[in-house]
Design a protein around this motif. Structure first.
Motif, PDB file in Angstrom:
ATOM      1  N   UNK A   1       1.489   3.973   1.815  1.00 56.16           N
ATOM      2  CA  UNK A   1       2.378   4.410   2.894  1.00 56.16           C
ATOM      3  C   UNK A   1       3.634   3.546   2.957  1.00 56.16           C
TER       4      UNK A   1
ATOM      5  N   UNK B   1       0.833  -1.206   0.000  1.00 58.83           N
ATOM      6  CA  UNK B   1       0.000   0.000   0.000  1.00 58.83           C
ATOM      7  C   UNK B   1       0.869   1.259   0.000  1.00 58.83           C
TER       8      UNK B   1
ATOM      9  N   UNK C   1      -6.124  -3.716  10.785  1.00 60.76           N
ATOM     10  CA  UNK C   1      -6.454  -3.744  12.224  1.00 60.76           C
ATOM     11  C   UNK C   1      -6.040  -2.451  12.912  1.00 60.76           C
ATOM     12  N   UNK C   2      -5.041  -1.766  12.331  1.00 59.43           N
ATOM     13  CA  UNK C   2      -4.483  -0.609  13.036  1.00 59.43           C
ATOM     14  C   UNK C   2      -5.063   0.715  12.572  1.00 59.43           C
ATOM     15  N   UNK C   3      -6.046   0.718  11.676  1.00 62.84           N
ATOM     16  CA  UNK C   3      -6.565   2.007  11.225  1.00 62.84           C
ATOM     17  C   UNK C   3      -7.464   1.864  10.016  1.00 62.84           C
ATOM     18  N   UNK C   4      -7.367   2.849   9.088  1.00 61.52           N
ATOM     19  CA  UNK C   4      -8.252   2.833   7.926  1.00 61.52           C
ATOM     20  C   UNK C   4      -7.977   1.632   7.020  1.00 61.52           C
ATOM     21  N   UNK C   5      -8.917   1.352   6.125  1.00 59.34           N
ATOM     22  CA  UNK C   5      -8.679   0.318   5.115  1.00 59.34           C
ATOM     23  C   UNK C   5      -7.457   0.685   4.298  1.00 59.34           C
ATOM     24  N   UNK C   6      -6.773  -0.335   3.822  1.00 58.39           N
ATOM     25  CA  UNK C   6      -5.584  -0.074   3.008  1.00 58.39           C
ATOM     26  C   UNK C   6      -5.832  -0.516   1.573  1.00 58.39           C
ATOM     27  N   UNK C   7      -5.374   0.330   0.638  1.00 59.10           N
ATOM     28  CA  UNK C   7      -5.492  -0.040  -0.763  1.00 59.10           C
ATOM     29  C   UNK C   7      -4.151  -0.629  -1.206  1.00 59.10           C
TER      30      UNK C   7
END
Lengths: 208, 116
Positions: free
Chosen positions: B34, B32, B74-80
């Motif tokens: 980041x 993703x 699990x740690x935040x927003x959905x990841x693309x």
């Protein structure tokens, strides 16, 4: 927005709001698709970095310019009749919201939120007790005046208020509930204050 | 050349090869935005803005070099997550050859001029 409690701060919200404004010329599906990416990125940065977001990401405008350049998305043409006063006001608000000082202040305010939630619970409980007991003086500001039950109610109200504050960061309906509670507490406090003032005036007339 | 101009040249050069750098990162497997930006930073490619990574991912995706899928985190927003397509692999191969030819030519030129 789909951030969790550890990553949603006034600073991230302000940054994302400003980015959304600067991308407002893009088709909605493209903008929201990109915003999902950026929200995720900003959340990751905020989780790892305690300082102002702009140190890592640049200003929202620079961020959007950088994106447009690399994605080969043309810059939005200027509006033929821009409302200068409104435009200047929006820019000023955005500049203030994304400045390092305001970001730092937002961090402090964010950290102080449990305290505010506790005060909200205290004010709500004491105002309700004031209205229920109809006391002529503001003794409800002193929890001891209501004995163990009063203290327990005030403590319970503060606990529930803090609990609601924490949980309302995760779900939209809880955020709406928190807003309703805020409005209810303000109304309760206002009504209790009015009752106190009426009681005081009555007492003054009676003594006069 | 002062530090500012050196930094500006560095940024311009990196922007020119950011497509290749991102394709190289994605060659290892789907990831993703980041994480892509983080790996580029770890490799020393840190003078391009973070938004450039997303802009480039977007352009590569629009050009068919990447596919994407959204996964919960699990740690935040959905990841693309982005992944290389066959078009992307061809582009990576072609760009790698172009880069090698270019750097060989530049190195030759620098050596010739230094010894002349």
């Amino acid at each position: 927005m789909n951030m969790n409690a550890t990553t949603t701060t006034p600073a991230t919200t302000a940054f994302l709001d400003a980015v959304r404004i600067y991308l407002s010329d893009l088709p909605e599906h493209e903008r929201e698709d990109l915003m999902a990416d950026i929200e995720q990125h900003v959340a990751e940065v905020a989780a790892e970095w305690d300082g102002p977001l702009t140190t890592i990401l640049g200003s929202p405008l620079a961020f959007v310019d950088d994106y447009r350049q690399s994605a080969h998305v043309p810059v939005a043409p200027p509006s033929p009749e821009p409302p200068p006063l409104l435009d200047r006001a929006v820019r000023l608000v955005e500049r203030l919201r994304t400045s390092d000082q305001v970001s730092a202040a937002n961090v402090y305010l964010h950290d102080a939120r449990p305290g505010w939630w506790g005060i909200r619970g205290y004010i709500g409980a004491t105002s309700a007790l004031q209205l229920l007991t109809g006391s002529p003086s503001p003794t409800t500001l002193d929890p001891a005046a209501h004995g163990l039950i009063g203290i327990a109610l005030i403590a319970l109200s503060m606990f529930l208020s803090i609990h609601l504050g924490r949980r309302s960061q995760k779900r939209t309906w809880r955020r709406r509930l928190a807003i309703l509670v805020n409005v209810a507490v303000v109304l309760l406090a206002f009504t209790a204050g009015s009752q106190l003032r009426a009681n005081a005036m009555q007492a003054r007339h009676a003594s006069g | 050349m002062d530090a500012q101009r050196t930094s500006g040249l560095h940024t311009q050069l990196l922007k020119g090869v950011l497509d290749l750098a991102i394709l190289v990162v994605l060659e290892r497997g789907p990831t993703y935005g980041y994480e892509v930006a983080k790996r580029l930073r770890e490799a020393g490619i840190d003078s391009v803005g973070e938004a450039s990574v997303y802009g480039t991912l977007r352009r590569l995706f629009d050009g068919g070099a990447l596919s994407s899928r959204v996964e919960p985190s699990e740690s935040g927003p959905n990841r693309k997550y982005y992944e290389l397509t066959s078009v992307g692999r061809d582009q990576l191969e072609h760009s790698t050859k172009t880069w090698s030819t270019f750097t060989d030519s530049m190195n030759n030129l620098l050596e010739i001029e230094a010894t002349a």
